[in-house]
Design a protein around this motif. Sequence first.
Motif, PDB file in Angstrom:
ATOM      1  N   PHE A  68      -5.024 -26.981  -6.509  1.00 13.80           N
ATOM      2  CA  PHE A  68      -3.590 -27.266  -6.421  1.00 13.80           C
ATOM      3  C   PHE A  68      -3.063 -26.991  -5.017  1.00 13.80           C
ATOM      4  O   PHE A  68      -2.314 -27.797  -4.435  1.00 13.80           O
ATOM      5  CB  PHE A  68      -2.832 -26.438  -7.447  1.00 13.80           C
ATOM      6  CG  PHE A  68      -1.336 -26.470  -7.275  1.00 13.80           C
ATOM      7  CD1 PHE A  68      -0.619 -27.642  -7.494  1.00 13.80           C
ATOM      8  CD2 PHE A  68      -0.645 -25.341  -6.876  1.00 13.80           C
ATOM      9  CE1 PHE A  68       0.758 -27.685  -7.326  1.00 13.80           C
ATOM     10  CE2 PHE A  68       0.731 -25.370  -6.709  1.00 13.80           C
ATOM     11  CZ  PHE A  68       1.433 -26.543  -6.931  1.00 13.80           C
ATOM     12  N   LEU A  69      -3.457 -25.863  -4.446  1.00 13.47           N
ATOM     13  CA  LEU A  69      -2.966 -25.506  -3.115  1.00 13.47           C
ATOM     14  C   LEU A  69      -3.458 -26.489  -2.055  1.00 13.47           C
ATOM     15  O   LEU A  69      -2.705 -26.877  -1.157  1.00 13.47           O
ATOM     16  CB  LEU A  69      -3.392 -24.084  -2.764  1.00 13.47           C
ATOM     17  CG  LEU A  69      -2.805 -22.978  -3.655  1.00 13.47           C
ATOM     18  CD1 LEU A  69      -3.420 -21.638  -3.301  1.00 13.47           C
ATOM     19  CD2 LEU A  69      -1.289 -22.929  -3.541  1.00 13.47           C
TER      20      LEU A  69
ATOM     21  N   VAL B 278      -0.369 -33.444   0.402  1.00 13.46           N
ATOM     22  CA  VAL B 278       0.846 -34.251   0.233  1.00 13.46           C
ATOM     23  C   VAL B 278       1.979 -33.695   1.092  1.00 13.46           C
ATOM     24  O   VAL B 278       2.898 -34.435   1.469  1.00 13.46           O
ATOM     25  CB  VAL B 278       1.273 -34.337  -1.253  1.00 13.46           C
ATOM     26  CG1 VAL B 278       0.187 -35.002  -2.080  1.00 13.46           C
ATOM     27  CG2 VAL B 278       1.637 -32.970  -1.830  1.00 13.46           C
ATOM     28  N   GLY B 279       1.896 -32.398   1.410  1.00 14.50           N
ATOM     29  CA  GLY B 279       2.922 -31.815   2.265  1.00 14.50           C
ATOM     30  C   GLY B 279       2.955 -32.414   3.655  1.00 14.50           C
ATOM     31  O   GLY B 279       3.995 -32.391   4.324  1.00 14.50           O
TER      32      GLY B 279
ATOM     33  N   PRO C  36       7.401 -32.360  -1.313  1.00 14.73           N
ATOM     34  CA  PRO C  36       7.482 -30.957  -1.728  1.00 14.73           C
ATOM     35  C   PRO C  36       6.446 -30.638  -2.810  1.00 14.73           C
ATOM     36  O   PRO C  36       6.101 -31.500  -3.628  1.00 14.73           O
ATOM     37  CB  PRO C  36       8.906 -30.818  -2.288  1.00 14.73           C
ATOM     38  CG  PRO C  36       9.634 -32.039  -1.853  1.00 14.73           C
ATOM     39  CD  PRO C  36       8.619 -33.117  -1.665  1.00 14.73           C
ATOM     40  N   ALA C  37       5.981 -29.417  -2.822  1.00 15.84           N
ATOM     41  CA  ALA C  37       5.050 -28.985  -3.868  1.00 15.84           C
ATOM     42  C   ALA C  37       5.665 -29.148  -5.249  1.00 15.84           C
ATOM     43  O   ALA C  37       4.968 -29.462  -6.223  1.00 15.84           O
ATOM     44  CB  ALA C  37       4.643 -27.536  -3.638  1.00 15.84           C
TER      45      ALA C  37
ATOM     46  N   GLU D 240      -9.735 -37.462   4.653  1.00 20.06           N
ATOM     47  CA  GLU D 240      -8.272 -37.390   4.627  1.00 20.06           C
ATOM     48  C   GLU D 240      -7.785 -36.022   5.095  1.00 20.06           C
ATOM     49  O   GLU D 240      -6.829 -35.916   5.864  1.00 20.06           O
ATOM     50  CB  GLU D 240      -7.763 -37.679   3.208  1.00 20.06           C
ATOM     51  CG  GLU D 240      -6.243 -37.761   3.090  1.00 20.06           C
ATOM     52  CD  GLU D 240      -5.696 -39.116   3.524  1.00 20.06           C
ATOM     53  OE1 GLU D 240      -4.497 -39.347   3.292  1.00 20.06           O
ATOM     54  OE2 GLU D 240      -6.443 -39.942   4.077  1.00 20.06           O
ATOM     55  N   SER D 241      -8.452 -34.979   4.637  1.00 19.23           N
ATOM     56  CA  SER D 241      -8.054 -33.624   5.027  1.00 19.23           C
ATOM     57  C   SER D 241      -8.169 -33.444   6.537  1.00 19.23           C
ATOM     58  O   SER D 241      -7.235 -32.967   7.200  1.00 19.23           O
ATOM     59  CB  SER D 241      -8.927 -32.596   4.308  1.00 19.23           C
ATOM     60  OG  SER D 241      -8.771 -32.679   2.904  1.00 19.23           O
ATOM     61  N   GLU D 242      -9.306 -33.815   7.085  1.00 23.09           N
ATOM     62  CA  GLU D 242      -9.532 -33.621   8.505  1.00 23.09           C
ATOM     63  C   GLU D 242      -8.591 -34.465   9.350  1.00 23.09           C
ATOM     64  O   GLU D 242      -8.089 -34.022  10.388  1.00 23.09           O
ATOM     65  CB  GLU D 242     -10.990 -33.932   8.841  1.00 23.09           C
ATOM     66  CG  GLU D 242     -11.967 -32.919   8.239  1.00 23.09           C
ATOM     67  CD  GLU D 242     -13.420 -33.242   8.516  1.00 23.09           C
ATOM     68  OE1 GLU D 242     -14.264 -32.333   8.403  1.00 23.09           O
ATOM     69  OE2 GLU D 242     -13.717 -34.423   8.835  1.00 23.09           O
ATOM     70  N   SER D 243      -8.332 -35.693   8.919  1.00 19.17           N
ATOM     71  CA  SER D 243      -7.460 -36.570   9.706  1.00 19.17           C
ATOM     72  C   SER D 243      -6.017 -36.092   9.707  1.00 19.17           C
ATOM     73  O   SER D 243      -5.266 -36.369  10.640  1.00 19.17           O
ATOM     74  CB  SER D 243      -7.529 -38.003   9.173  1.00 19.17           C
ATOM     75  OG  SER D 243      -6.979 -38.094   7.865  1.00 19.17           O
TER      76      SER D 243
END
Length: 294
Positions: free
Chosen positions: A189-190, A196-197, A202-203, A253-256
């Motif tokens: 979740f985090l 998305v943040g 918003p979370a 996606e995370s790294e970019s």
Amino acid sequence: MEQHNAGRTPVTVIGLGLMGQALAGAFLRNGHPTTVWNRTAAKAEQLVKQGATLAGSVSDAVAASPLVVICVSDYDAVHGLLDPLGEVLDGRVLVNLTSGTSAQARETAEWAAGRGIDYLDGAILALPAGIDAGDEAVIYSGPRPTFERHEPTLRSLASGTMHLGDDPGLASLHDVAVLTMMWSILNGFLHGAALVGTAGVPATAFTPLVKMLIGTVTGWLDGYAQQIEEGTYPGFDSTLDTHVDAMEHVIHESESLGVNAELPRFVKALADRAVAAGQGGDGYTVLIEQFRKP
């Protein structure tokens, strides 16, 4: 608070941290004469106002009740308090709700058996507020006759009271198994909220989708558990190869986006090992074999 104690088993609670206070309060609310002890006596003040009796020593606390519940920082603290007591423990039932490992639980059960003490080990699957709210779960392991004899009293602590088996290590083992599952859900979740943040979402807006998908995954568990028991991992819905492709998307996606990619990289590393072992065409549950390895 007046104790309505007719026919109620007297209970002693040793250790009055936040959880110990919640446990003692639950026994009091359910009418059990409750004796308490804590190294710092001031922590008992509110419980005494509610009707608890504050013992002057650990020995006096144990002697006050046939059922003794201990909830302290660790198993070393349990033994530090109880080992010196000697015969005062004879004939008592000891319920240890201290967090630890299955090995520690089994060793403590052997220690108790050598002193003629009936012993149950337990784990609390809730925060102290859950005990107060009455919507918690407490699991126990140890001799079933001992559990059944005191089950009505122990149900004062939890609507979800379960006995898992005679092996005294089972409660602690289930506890750590549930913890690893909890952290996996929360970490996912985090990480997702961090992703998305980056788009200004918003979370709180992300959470309804997460809850829906958690419900979907929950629906898969019975079938996955059956596959694990049978040792067969059919890829009829999605193969591990397909999952690996999706994992690569999450990493990229995370790294970019400048979000930490260690979590999806770890998950993919496990999957890559299974693929290298020729299991890419199996279903996701084949990863149980990776978790079973040291």
